[in-house]
Write an enzyme that holds these catalytic residues in place. Structure first.
Site, short mmCIF file in Angstrom:
data_model
loop_
_atom_site.label_atom_id
_atom_site.label_comp_id
_atom_site.label_asym_id
_atom_site.label_seq_id
_atom_site.Cartn_x
_atom_site.Cartn_y
_atom_site.Cartn_z
N ARG A 52 0.66 -1.30 -0.12
CA ARG A 52 -0.14 0.09 0.00
C ARG A 52 0.85 1.31 -0.23
NH1 ARG A 52 -2.71 -3.85 1.48
NH2 ARG A 52 -0.74 -4.45 2.81
N THR A 53 2.07 1.32 0.93
CA THR A 53 2.50 2.77 1.07
C THR A 53 3.27 3.19 -0.14
OG1 THR A 53 2.66 1.90 3.31
CG2 THR A 53 3.88 3.81 2.71
N LYS A 82 26.39 -2.93 -0.19
CA LYS A 82 28.00 -2.89 -0.26
C LYS A 82 28.36 -2.19 1.06
CE LYS A 82 27.11 -1.99 -4.99
NZ LYS A 82 27.28 -0.84 -5.98
N ARG A 103 11.10 3.83 3.68
CA ARG A 103 10.81 3.19 4.80
C ARG A 103 11.88 2.17 5.15
NH1 ARG A 103 5.62 -1.02 4.52
NH2 ARG A 103 4.63 0.62 5.16
N HIS A 131 4.65 5.60 11.87
CA HIS A 131 4.07 5.42 10.30
C HIS A 131 3.12 6.48 10.17
CE1 HIS A 131 3.30 3.79 6.63
NE2 HIS A 131 2.82 2.64 6.87
N1 CP Z 1 -0.32 -0.32 6.01
C1 CP Z 1 0.85 -0.42 5.29
O1 CP Z 1 1.80 0.19 5.71
O2 CP Z 1 0.93 -1.36 4.37
P1 CP Z 1 1.99 -1.70 3.46
O3 CP Z 1 3.26 -2.52 4.43
O4 CP Z 1 1.62 -2.63 2.59
O5 CP Z 1 2.67 -0.38 2.95
#
Ligand code: CP
Length: 324
Positions: A52-53, A82, A103, A131
């Site tokens: 999703r993100t 590396k 991320r 998040h």
């Molecule tokens: N909710 C969420 O962060 O989903 P993903 O890990 O698929 O990005």
């Protein structure tokens, strides 16, 4: 330069403005493409898996007329393998892109990146930390589903220790009035003390609950989460926590008719698929709305004014009219 590193950085007015922008974008996107970010480039740098993100950020940038460069498995396929430090990678990527969506598996990684970045950094999840963009879309979904945020009772369920979305959403909820949060978790994954201390400082009402049926019966919003297998120190601890709290048809029958069931997704057994057909199951609508919240965030981080071409939102925040 506007970084998005954690939910505590927001004030209520900013959240309301962002949601108003998201609503305008949602209405506008249905009529076709936009070029608000034409000529701008977003880098998505993901050291952990995502559906999703990453894809919603990339879709958001493309729908705004911008372009995307991406390393979707940065741990394996960037020069991190590396031995390049995160800081060096970010310094270099900032020379190629106008905004970096990161991320990472380490808590605090986004803040470290922002400290050396020449362009805005957006935290797309930093280990068990935060998040914030997920929390913004979660709150947007609550607003869309309930028509208001003030005065709601929210049950946070599942992995409240490693579930970073819970931490960020709790911080955002604390911006609103007369909120009560029930924390329902197995003993292995309690909500961290520092999150509770923050609620105390802000005067937000909360309680711990072990009985999911009791919490669900009182909830306006039930926010279920996955037990985060990948973050447990041992398989044994994970197996003790897994499967303790499941949303199923039996639980649905105890819930209010106007309650909303949410989940940041992915799910891994904690919501029975039989629940999906119930109108209270909002998790796929929740994920869909993330596109517009992330479009609004990108416009904000990159200084794009929405202007008059988008028109005014269909309803006002104060009225709290959910979009169809
Ligand atoms: N909710 C969420 O962060 O989903 P993903 O890990 O698929 O990005």
């Amino acid at each position: 330069m506007i970084h998005v590193l954690g939910a505590k950085q927001f004030v209520r007015r900013e959240v309301e403005d962002l949601f108003a922008s998201a609503r305008r974008l949602e209405e506008r996107v249905k009529r076709g493409g936009l070029d608000l970010l034409r000529g701008r480039i977003m880098a998505t740098v993901f050291f952990e898996p995502s559906t999703r993100t990453r894809l919603s950020f990339e879709a958001a940038m493309l729908r705004l007329g911008g372009q995307v460069i991406s390393t979707e498995n940065a741990a394996q396929f960037s020069s991190a393998i590396k031995g390049e430090t995160l800081e060096d990678s970010i310094r270099v990527i900032g020379a190629y892109a106008d905004v970096i969506v990161l991320r990472h598996h380490e808590e605090g990684a986004a803040a470290r990146a922002a400290a050396v970045s020449s362009v805005p950094v957006i935290n797309a999840g930093d280990g068990p930390g935060e998040h914030p963009t997920q929390a913004l879309l979660d709150l947007y979904a609550i607003y869309r589903e309930k028509g208001r945020i003030d005065g709601l009772r929210v049950a946070m369920v599942g992995d409240l220790a490693y579930g970073r979305t819970v931490h960020s959403l709790t911080y955002l909820l604390s911006l609103f009035r007369e909120i009560h949060i029930d924390f329902v978790s197995p003993p292995e994954t309690p909500v961290p003390d520092h999150v509770l201390e923050y609620l105390e400082q802000r005067g937000v009402s909360w309680s711990r609950e072990t009985d999911l049926e009791r919490a669900a019966a009182q909830a306006d919003v039930l926010y279920q989460t996955r037990i985060q297998k990948e973050r447990f120190p041992s398989r044994e601890l994970y197996e003790r926590a897994y499967g303790r709290y499941v949303v199923d048809s039996g639980l649905l029958s105890r819930m209010r008719a106007d309650a909303v069931i949410m989940h940041p997704l992915p799910r891994a057994g904690e919501i029975d698929p039989a629940v999906d057909a119930d109108p209270r199951a909002a998790y796929f609508r929740q994920a869909a709305g993330g596109l517009y919240v992330r479009m609004a965030l990108l416009c904000r981080c990159l200084g794009a004014a929405l202007g008059t071409e988008l028109g005014k939102p269909a309803g006002s925040w104060r009225k709290g009219v959910p979009l169809a």
